[in-house]
Design a protein around this motif. Structure first.
Motif, PDB file in Angstrom:
ATOM      1  N   SER A 196      -7.062  -0.963  14.988  1.00 26.75           N
ATOM      2  CA  SER A 196      -5.554  -1.049  14.545  1.00 26.75           C
ATOM      3  C   SER A 196      -4.901  -0.999  15.862  1.00 26.75           C
ATOM      4  O   SER A 196      -3.840  -2.021  16.038  1.00 26.75           O
ATOM      5  CB  SER A 196      -5.148   0.193  13.904  1.00 26.75           C
ATOM      6  N   ASN A 219      -3.058   0.710   9.858  1.00 28.38           N
ATOM      7  CA  ASN A 219      -2.297  -0.115  10.408  1.00 28.38           C
ATOM      8  C   ASN A 219      -0.864   0.278   9.579  1.00 28.38           C
ATOM      9  O   ASN A 219       0.337   0.015  10.044  1.00 28.38           O
ATOM     10  CB  ASN A 219      -2.500  -1.565  10.056  1.00 28.38           C
ATOM     11  N   THR A 265      -2.041  -4.250  16.674  1.00 24.58           N
ATOM     12  CA  THR A 265      -0.609  -4.158  16.668  1.00 24.58           C
ATOM     13  C   THR A 265      -0.302  -4.607  18.128  1.00 24.58           C
ATOM     14  O   THR A 265       0.718  -5.088  18.216  1.00 24.58           O
ATOM     15  CB  THR A 265      -0.279  -2.664  16.435  1.00 24.58           C
ATOM     16  N   LYS A 321      -9.126  -0.199   8.286  1.00 27.94           N
ATOM     17  CA  LYS A 321      -7.901  -0.696   9.270  1.00 27.94           C
ATOM     18  C   LYS A 321      -6.619  -0.999   8.675  1.00 27.94           C
ATOM     19  O   LYS A 321      -5.797  -0.740   9.349  1.00 27.94           O
ATOM     20  CB  LYS A 321      -8.761  -1.869   9.994  1.00 27.94           C
ATOM     21  N   THR A 375      -7.197  -9.630  12.092  1.00 26.41           N
ATOM     22  CA  THR A 375      -7.718  -8.496  11.251  1.00 26.41           C
ATOM     23  C   THR A 375      -9.144  -8.511  11.373  1.00 26.41           C
ATOM     24  O   THR A 375      -9.983  -7.429  11.574  1.00 26.41           O
ATOM     25  CB  THR A 375      -7.314  -8.558   9.827  1.00 26.41           C
TER      26      THR A 375
END
Length: 427
Positions: free
Chosen positions: A367, A193, A371, A189, A175
């Motif tokens: 993001s 997310n 991910t 963010k 992050t």
């Protein structure tokens, strides 16, 4: 400009490893037939041999540099401490006591869902998948043996849940890197997310509820020895409050020794012996990690990662194409580095340039980086998380892969978020 021939040549050590290990194991129908250490050794020798433009000593130096980076050595220390703690806790009965406590308070049909929720909560609290795996995998493995549930599936539940927090937590290194490289706030963010991964987490939770519906707790659960649960409770609580994972493991190790000697489970020599056996049990994992680091550094030296970046950025058309390219770019680099944080660092600036050029929202871009990298890190058998989990549960890393539902779910969810322009506000 790196030619196709040179680019594929640079990536050939990774391809050789895949052929040697995965393909030959599938042909043999047995993933224990080809030791993963041997596959990495042969691929590593080949990687050193093809590293061009250097003397042999310089090639070996490059390999050793990759095997001994700061992050790599930090991970190896965690492996050593985790092995010592896990085995000393097992020998003094801490794992059995914790398993009995879990079975006595949680209905059998909620074990799978409960473990997944626990892994999600702890990883969100501490921001690290490795810390979550260290804390929960031994317990999950013990529950699996007590309830006749597939141990690989039980371990995969913890690994999957651990990536929930690795992906979302404000204190997760992925992050921090993703937001800093894209110039956006962590809170923004986090919101993007959450829109993407929460449906995936909810779906997987329901899957575990249905899968665990027929699981029954053992009829005769032994009486819980609460004093033996203390090391794991302390480890969990300290981890949730953000204590450094190495300090957490050291404290847990000290407690297993004190409690074990006070209740007569072992003397100081027995404690030392249990720690030594635990460290030796991690030896294969340590060797694999170092060889993987060296092999991937040779790939980088030969231009393999630059080749991937070059190819992925040469055919972008429109915002969807830009977002998909960023996702594929960080995924491929993650495959070649076996570290999601390093992958985001490697492509962060390029992703920022692509995003700015095609109008991708910085928050969505951060993001996507997080991910996609967590998805890949969660399914590669030579990633630190799966190697750690397999080492603690004493199973083959590849046996965990078919049960990793959540990392695959966040990957699918991320692709859908690009294709469907979701969430609308950030797309």
């Amino acid at each position: 400009m790196i030619s196709n021939k040179r680019g594929f040549f640079a990536l050939s050590p990774l391809m050789l490893f895949i052929v040697l290990y995965l393909v030959t194991s599938i042909i043999a129908g047995d993933f224990y037939k080809v030791p993963i250490t041997v596959a990495f050794m042969i691929a590593s020798i080949y990687a050193v041999a093809i590293t061009g433009g250097y003397t042999m000593s310089k090639r070996i130096e490059a390999f050793s540099r990759g095997a001994g980076t700061h992050n790599m050595m930090l991970m190896l220390w965690i492996f050593v401490l985790a092995g010592a703690f896990a085995n000393s806790a097992k020998m003094m009965g801490s794992i059995d006591a914790t398993v009995n406590l879990t079975l006595s308070v949680m209905p059998g049909n909620m074990l799978l869902a409960g473990l997944f929720l626990a892994a999600c909560f702890i990883s969100l609290s501490i921001g690290t998948s490795v810390g979550t795996i260290v804390a929960l995998v031994p317990i999950a493995a013990g529950i699996a043996s007590s309830t006749d549930v597939n141990i690989a599936m039980m371990v995969a539940i913890i690994v999957g849940g651990s990536f929930f927090g690795d992906n979302l937590s404000f204190i997760s290194d992925t992050t921090v890197v993703a937001t800093s490289s894209q110039g956006c706030k962590m809170s923004d963010k986090f919101r993007v997310n959450l829109f993407i991964v929460l449906p995936a987490a909810a779906l997987i939770l329901l899957v575990y509820v249905f899968m665990g519906a027929d699981i029954k707790s053992p009829a005769n659960i032994p009486e819980v020895e609460f004093v033996k649960v203390i090391p794991y409770l302390v480890v969990l609580v300290c981890a949730i409050f953000g204590m450094n994972v190495m300090a957490v493991l050291t404290l847990g190790l000290f407690l297993t020794g004190v409690i074990g000697m006070l209740n007569g489970t072992y003397d100081i020599y027995g404690w030392f012996g249990s720690m030594g056996d635990g460290i030796l049990g991690m030896s294969e994992l340590i060797i694999i990690t170092m060889m993987a680091g060296g092999l991937l550094e040779c790939i980088r030296e030969n231009g393999g990662i630059d080749f991937i970046i070059q190819k992925m950025t040469s055919h972008i058309h429109g915002k969807r194409g830009a977002e998909m390219s960023i996702g594929l770019l960080v995924s491929l680099v993650n495959v070649c580095t076996a570290n999601n944080t390093v992958a985001i660092i490697t492509v962060g600036n390029i992703a920022k340039q692509i995003g700015d050029r095609y109008g991708v929202d910085n928050r969505k871009c951060a993001s996507i980086l997080d991910t996609f990298s967590c998805c890949i890190q969660g399914v590669i058998p030579y990633g630190a998380q799966i190697l750690m989990a397999a080492g603690l549960a004493q199973i083959n890393p590849v046996s965990i892969i078919p049960f990793l539902y959540y990392p695959l779910a966040i990957g699918i969810s991320s692709i859908l978020s690009i294709m469907l322009r979701y969430p609308k506000r950030y797309s």
